[in-house]
Design an enzyme around this catalytic site. Sequence first.
Site, PDB file in Angstrom:
ATOM      1  N   SER A  67       0.852  -1.284   0.162  1.00  0.00           N
ATOM      2  CA  SER A  67       0.242  -0.416   0.213  1.00  0.00           C
ATOM      3  C   SER A  67       0.616   1.380  -0.062  1.00  0.00           C
ATOM      4  CB  SER A  67      -0.588  -0.210   1.058  1.00  0.00           C
ATOM      5  OG  SER A  67      -1.698   1.033   1.237  1.00  0.00           O
ATOM      6  N   ASP A 289      -1.701   1.275  -3.285  1.00  0.00           N
ATOM      7  CA  ASP A 289      -2.024   0.068  -4.490  1.00  0.00           C
ATOM      8  C   ASP A 289      -3.009   0.595  -4.869  1.00  0.00           C
ATOM      9  OD1 ASP A 289      -3.030   0.545  -1.568  1.00  0.00           O
ATOM     10  OD2 ASP A 289      -3.313  -1.616  -1.855  1.00  0.00           O
ATOM     11  N   ASP A 291      -6.477   2.032  -3.292  1.00  0.00           N
ATOM     12  CA  ASP A 291      -7.507   1.797  -2.514  1.00  0.00           C
ATOM     13  C   ASP A 291      -7.609   2.770  -1.324  1.00  0.00           C
ATOM     14  OD1 ASP A 291      -5.416   1.000  -0.505  1.00  0.00           O
ATOM     15  OD2 ASP A 291      -6.367  -0.878   0.443  1.00  0.00           O
ATOM     16  N   GLU A 391     -12.957   5.401   5.946  1.00  0.00           N
ATOM     17  CA  GLU A 391     -11.665   6.316   6.602  1.00  0.00           C
ATOM     18  C   GLU A 391     -11.707   7.556   6.481  1.00  0.00           C
ATOM     19  OE1 GLU A 391      -9.824   2.617   8.613  1.00  0.00           O
ATOM     20  OE2 GLU A 391      -8.850   2.685   7.154  1.00  0.00           O
ATOM     21  N   ASN A 393      -8.596   8.488   6.285  1.00  0.00           N
ATOM     22  CA  ASN A 393      -7.724   8.710   5.632  1.00  0.00           C
ATOM     23  C   ASN A 393      -7.986   8.342   3.644  1.00  0.00           C
ATOM     24  OD1 ASN A 393      -8.000   6.183   5.098  1.00  0.00           O
ATOM     25  ND2 ASN A 393      -6.772   5.052   6.866  1.00  0.00           N
ATOM     26  N   PRO A 523      -3.138   0.931  19.530  1.00  0.00           N
ATOM     27  CA  PRO A 523      -1.716   0.822  18.829  1.00  0.00           C
ATOM     28  C   PRO A 523      -1.554   0.665  17.205  1.00  0.00           C
ATOM     29  CG  PRO A 523      -3.039  -1.201  20.108  1.00  0.00           C
ATOM     30  CD  PRO A 523      -4.375   0.136  20.459  1.00  0.00           C
ATOM     31  N   SER A 524      -1.015   1.058  16.278  1.00  0.00           N
ATOM     32  CA  SER A 524      -0.647   0.812  14.929  1.00  0.00           C
ATOM     33  C   SER A 524      -1.411  -0.888  14.843  1.00  0.00           C
ATOM     34  CB  SER A 524      -0.059   1.668  14.526  1.00  0.00           C
ATOM     35  OG  SER A 524       0.618   0.972  13.406  1.00  0.00           O
ATOM     36  N   THR A 526       0.557  -1.731  11.651  1.00  0.00           N
ATOM     37  CA  THR A 526       0.568  -1.652  10.736  1.00  0.00           C
ATOM     38  C   THR A 526       2.125  -1.096  10.761  1.00  0.00           C
ATOM     39  OG1 THR A 526       0.310   0.500   9.516  1.00  0.00           O
ATOM     40  CG2 THR A 526      -1.075  -1.172   8.990  1.00  0.00           C
TER      41      THR A 526
HETATM   42  C1  16G Z   1      -4.128  -0.038   6.756  1.00  0.00           C
HETATM   43  C2  16G Z   1      -6.009  -0.524   6.466  1.00  0.00           C
HETATM   44  C3  16G Z   1      -6.769   1.080   6.456  1.00  0.00           C
HETATM   45  C4  16G Z   1      -5.724   1.127   7.773  1.00  0.00           C
HETATM   46  C5  16G Z   1      -4.306   1.826   8.181  1.00  0.00           C
HETATM   47  C6  16G Z   1      -3.995   1.646   9.771  1.00  0.00           C
HETATM   48  C7  16G Z   1      -6.580  -1.829   4.735  1.00  0.00           C
HETATM   49  C8  16G Z   1      -7.500  -2.649   3.736  1.00  0.00           C
HETATM   50  N1  16G Z   1      -5.763  -0.522   5.620  1.00  0.00           N
HETATM   51  O1  16G Z   1      -3.601   0.311   6.207  1.00  0.00           O
HETATM   52  O2  16G Z   1      -7.753   0.498   6.734  1.00  0.00           O
HETATM   53  O3  16G Z   1      -6.662   2.899   8.286  1.00  0.00           O
HETATM   54  O4  16G Z   1      -4.081  -0.308   7.789  1.00  0.00           O
HETATM   55  O5  16G Z   1      -2.968   2.356   9.933  1.00  0.00           O
HETATM   56  O6  16G Z   1      -7.395  -2.563   5.567  1.00  0.00           O
HETATM   57  P1  16G Z   1      -2.822   2.163  11.921  1.00  0.00           P
HETATM   58  O7  16G Z   1      -2.849   0.705  12.632  1.00  0.00           O
HETATM   59  O8  16G Z   1      -1.129   2.152  11.120  1.00  0.00           O
HETATM   60  O9  16G Z   1      -3.038   3.390  12.111  1.00  0.00           O
HETATM   61 MG    MG Z   2      -3.580   1.044   0.266  1.00  0.00          MG
END
Ligand code: 16G
Ligand code: MG
Length: 562
Positions: A67, A289, A291, A391, A393, A523-524, A526
């Site tokens: 992404s 990507d 989305d 969202e 974002n 908590p993030s 990602t």
């Molecule tokens: C991912 C999620 C997005 C979310 C983001 C939060 C999908 C397809 N993508 O990119 O929806 O806003 O994570 O990131 O679900 P974070 O947990 O690091 O804040």
């Molecule tokens: Mg994306």
Amino acid sequence: MKEEQRSLLLRSSSQFPPPEGVKLSYGTSGFRADAGILQSTVYRVGILAALRALKTESVIGLMITASHNEVSDNGVKIADPNGGMLSQHWEPFADALANAQTPEHLLQLVDEFAESEGIALDGAKSVEILVGRDTRPSGSSLLEAAKLGIGSVIGAVALDMGILTTPQLHWIVRARNNGDKASEIDYFEQISSSFRLVLDGFDSKWEESNEVVDKLIVDGANGVGGQKLQVYKEVLELNGLVIEVRNTGLEGGVLNEGVGADFAQKEKVVPHGFGSQDFGSRCASLDGDADRLVYFTVLSESGNKIELVDGDKILSLFAVFIKEQLSILKNRDTKLGDDYPCCIGVVQTAYANGASTDFLKQQGLEVAFTPTGVKYLHEKAAHYDIGIYFEANGHGTILFSELFLSWLEATNNELSSVSKGSEQQKAALRLLAVSKLINQAVGDALSGMLLVEAILQHMGWSIHRWNELYHDLPSRQLKVKVVDRTAVVTANAETEVVKPPGIQEAINAETANYPKGRCFIRPSGTEDVIRVYAEASAQDEADRLAKSVANLVDKFLGVGSS
Ligand code: 16G
Ligand code: MG
């Protein structure tokens, strides 16, 4: 499990030892990490996808993308038969599989899981897994790993779909399983023809409005969305939309570096390739990507600040429009069939600007909240006849229930025999066209953008008029590095911390110092950080609130704390 299957799995998995000392987790949206350590993970997700296809006896998607992450990262996720995210119930198995330390352990996990899910690993069935990837340079070697993983389950066949946006792959999987035409060309044909249909149903008010209407300028994040748009924009232009694409990645820019929806939304400055020459223009930005989608305008003829028109505003635009169509339909004088008590709902997360939630409620809409991550929002939106989720974002879409669509089809048929061309019939047609234009599988920047454009034309609105629907409350986002982000556990759609004890009370006490203050931490999913979001009536207050709560997080959990 047959001996042949057993030895195939042992043999191929021994080529993919897991990275040492790294614990991988399926996370908010699949596995993501530095591409250099992902070979074994992608291979294993190949196995997972094959098992999922056998279990569901359907076509499954496997997407290789990270992404909006930097170009050196990559990731992998699965699209379920309906085009949605992998069933959450399978995520623990995905984690276990990715972290299995030896081929024997991996084999044991597969064996036990197949047994518990009733998946016969006897090669009797044949299933297909569609594999897509974004433009990352690491994509092609990871694709080979995915194919080997898929090929190590007897009966599973990988089909390489080439470079696609994430939503395209989800759309194709859904269409394949519905027995519809399902190639990339079919995707573009469907969205561009339904875009035209939506517009045909409208009398464009742009001509009669005094607003300056210009072409749409799109920032493609130097990724797959920009590339696709560059290729297919002629088709869209034929349908009355003039688009200029920048940052296609074909001119040498780096993926997501100083460009894209995530950058525009978080930094609120112009993406690379945009500047004072674009002052006043309608601009959109996709993520790596495609989305996510946000719009923006350049704020002044000097400086690099932008006015962001985010996912909350896109949601609000869609909601206003859908409500308008529903009320036109409701006013039909011909008494045709039963009235359908259409239940419309919008879904947001705690990141939604408070002003957007107030606006939506003032429109009489039901607003529901879920934790961050499309899988949660999508699931909730599917409870409504028309569920609109976004969202802030920029990730979101509109879901239509099957029941509502069949009612709409029937109503449209009746209306077209009794009052063809009436406003009511046009409204029914528009809603039907919208349901074909907007991706029903997952949030999709390209189809979402076409719907925004169609609605703006219909309303006769410039981006400035649209942005005036409401005024955002000032907000600030920060992130804090911590020893262990899993120490933070939240409840109530991430608005409340239940662990560690004491921190929520401290946040409440801090927030109480600001009259319109709102603040939460989570908590993030990602990154290895805790995110802080604060909102207040003035920017400096939002900044101060975020800063002091970030300090609290650091005190309770920070790298420096013990
Ligand atoms: C991912 C999620 C997005 C979310 C983001 C939060 C999908 C397809 N993508 O990119 O929806 O806003 O994570 O990131 O679900 P974070 O947990 O690091 O804040
Ligand atoms: Mg994306």
